[in-house]
Scaffold this motif. Structure first.
Motif, PDB file in Angstrom:
ATOM      1  N   THR A  32       0.942  -1.673  -6.251  1.00 22.45           N
ATOM      2  CA  THR A  32      -0.374  -0.951  -6.372  1.00 22.45           C
ATOM      3  C   THR A  32      -1.016  -1.060  -4.949  1.00 22.45           C
ATOM      4  N   ALA A  33      -1.226   0.462  -4.470  1.00 24.62           N
ATOM      5  CA  ALA A  33      -1.858   0.601  -3.212  1.00 24.62           C
ATOM      6  C   ALA A  33      -1.924   1.797  -2.585  1.00 24.62           C
ATOM      7  N   VAL A  34      -2.551   2.254  -1.616  1.00 23.28           N
ATOM      8  CA  VAL A  34      -2.651   3.704  -1.180  1.00 23.28           C
ATOM      9  C   VAL A  34      -1.518   3.781  -0.161  1.00 23.28           C
ATOM     10  N   TYR A  35      -0.700   4.892  -0.648  1.00 23.24           N
ATOM     11  CA  TYR A  35       0.458   5.216   0.257  1.00 23.24           C
ATOM     12  C   TYR A  35       0.184   6.467   1.210  1.00 23.24           C
ATOM     13  N   TYR A  36       0.558   5.704   2.603  1.00 27.24           N
ATOM     14  CA  TYR A  36       0.363   6.877   3.410  1.00 27.24           C
ATOM     15  C   TYR A  36       1.797   7.146   4.149  1.00 27.24           C
ATOM     16  N   CYS A  37       1.982   8.324   4.444  1.00 32.00           N
ATOM     17  CA  CYS A  37       3.263   8.812   5.153  1.00 32.00           C
ATOM     18  C   CYS A  37       2.565   9.078   6.784  1.00 32.00           C
ATOM     19  N   ALA A  38       3.414   8.995   7.740  1.00 35.68           N
ATOM     20  CA  ALA A  38       3.137   9.029   9.090  1.00 35.68           C
ATOM     21  C   ALA A  38       4.424   9.388  10.064  1.00 35.68           C
ATOM     22  N   SER A  39       4.153   9.702  11.023  1.00 36.01           N
ATOM     23  CA  SER A  39       5.131  10.522  12.160  1.00 36.01           C
ATOM     24  C   SER A  39       5.069   9.657  13.545  1.00 36.01           C
ATOM     25  N   THR A  40       6.213   9.513  13.623  1.00 31.12           N
ATOM     26  CA  THR A  40       6.546   8.814  15.125  1.00 31.12           C
ATOM     27  C   THR A  40       7.810   9.439  16.021  1.00 31.12           C
ATOM     28  N   ASN A  41       7.328   9.151  17.430  1.00 35.88           N
ATOM     29  CA  ASN A  41       8.328   9.353  18.288  1.00 35.88           C
ATOM     30  C   ASN A  41       8.927   8.172  18.911  1.00 35.88           C
ATOM     31  N   SER A  42       8.591   7.083  18.227  1.00 33.30           N
ATOM     32  CA  SER A  42       9.169   5.952  18.726  1.00 33.30           C
ATOM     33  C   SER A  42      10.243   5.408  17.784  1.00 33.30           C
ATOM     34  N   ARG A  43      11.232   4.579  18.341  1.00 37.27           N
ATOM     35  CA  ARG A  43      12.420   4.044  17.732  1.00 37.27           C
ATOM     36  C   ARG A  43      11.913   2.663  17.136  1.00 37.27           C
ATOM     37  N   ILE A  44      10.657   2.362  17.138  1.00 37.01           N
ATOM     38  CA  ILE A  44      10.161   0.993  16.621  1.00 37.01           C
ATOM     39  C   ILE A  44       9.275   1.451  15.362  1.00 37.01           C
TER      40      ILE A  44
ATOM     41  N   GLY B 262       8.393   1.205 -14.487  1.00 39.18           N
ATOM     42  CA  GLY B 262       8.485   2.838 -14.352  1.00 39.18           C
ATOM     43  C   GLY B 262       8.881   3.227 -12.859  1.00 39.18           C
ATOM     44  N   SER B 263       8.790   4.509 -12.775  1.00 42.67           N
ATOM     45  CA  SER B 263       9.161   5.201 -11.451  1.00 42.67           C
ATOM     46  C   SER B 263       8.038   6.283 -11.063  1.00 42.67           C
ATOM     47  N   LEU B 264       8.042   6.402  -9.664  1.00 37.17           N
ATOM     48  CA  LEU B 264       7.197   7.461  -9.016  1.00 37.17           C
ATOM     49  C   LEU B 264       8.034   8.139  -8.198  1.00 37.17           C
ATOM     50  N   ARG B 265       7.694   9.495  -7.857  1.00 34.99           N
ATOM     51  CA  ARG B 265       8.277   9.889  -6.662  1.00 34.99           C
ATOM     52  C   ARG B 265       7.143  10.651  -5.645  1.00 34.99           C
ATOM     53  N   LEU B 266       6.949   9.847  -4.424  1.00 37.52           N
ATOM     54  CA  LEU B 266       5.805  10.517  -3.720  1.00 37.52           C
ATOM     55  C   LEU B 266       6.556  11.684  -2.831  1.00 37.52           C
TER      56      LEU B 266
ATOM     57  N   GLY C  58       1.359  10.523  -6.395  1.00 37.10           N
ATOM     58  CA  GLY C  58       0.689   9.143  -6.822  1.00 37.10           C
ATOM     59  C   GLY C  58       0.253   9.295  -8.114  1.00 37.10           C
ATOM     60  N   GLY C  59      -0.074   7.988  -8.842  1.00 36.24           N
ATOM     61  CA  GLY C  59      -0.765   8.053 -10.046  1.00 36.24           C
ATOM     62  C   GLY C  59      -0.649   6.874 -10.786  1.00 36.24           C
TER      63      GLY C  59
END
Length: 123
Positions: A91-103, A16-20, A9-10
């Motif tokens: 503009t935001a806080v970006y979160y990654c998360a994992s799931t076992n669901s198809r939803i 422009g572009s960013l890669r998280l 982030g930044g």
């Protein structure tokens, strides 16, 4: 226990572009997918994108389609979010998360979350 750590982030100007990056460890291959969500001040946490570990199938929220690309590197167990044509409303806080669901679009189906990384887009 699945652990997820975001980075990349930044502050960037509009257009422009960013890669998280989201570095995953601790049993992530047992999960079905990893997703990115974002949360701006005073707003609900919003689905951005998700990718299935095995198939690589990708899904996007309407507000980022055509601008963001999610990808994964199975060898490194890392998920990337390439964000192009950034807008101030990204503009935001970006979160990654994992799931076992198809939803994949609903945050309540995700059971492990990273700490988040701030993305600020100036106009």
């Amino acid at each position: 226990q699945v652990q997820l750590v975001e980075s990349g982030g930044g502050l960037v100007q509009a257009g422009g572009s960013l890669r998280l990056s989201c570095a995953a460890s601790g049993g992530t291959f047992s999960s079905y997918a990893v997703g990115w969500f974002r949360q701006a001040p005073g707003k609900e946490r919003e689905f951005v994108a998700a990718i299935a570990w095995s198939s690589g199938s990708a899904y996007y929220g309407d507000s980022v389609k055509g601008r963001f690309t999610i990808s994964r590197d199975n060898a490194k167990t890392t998920i990337y979010l390439l964000m192009n044509s950034l807008k101030p409303e990204d503009t935001a806080v970006y979160y990654c998360a994992s799931t076992n669901s198809r939803i994949l679009v609903q945050r309540t189906f995700y059971n492990y979350w990273g700490q988040g990384t701030q993305v600020t887009v100036s106009s």
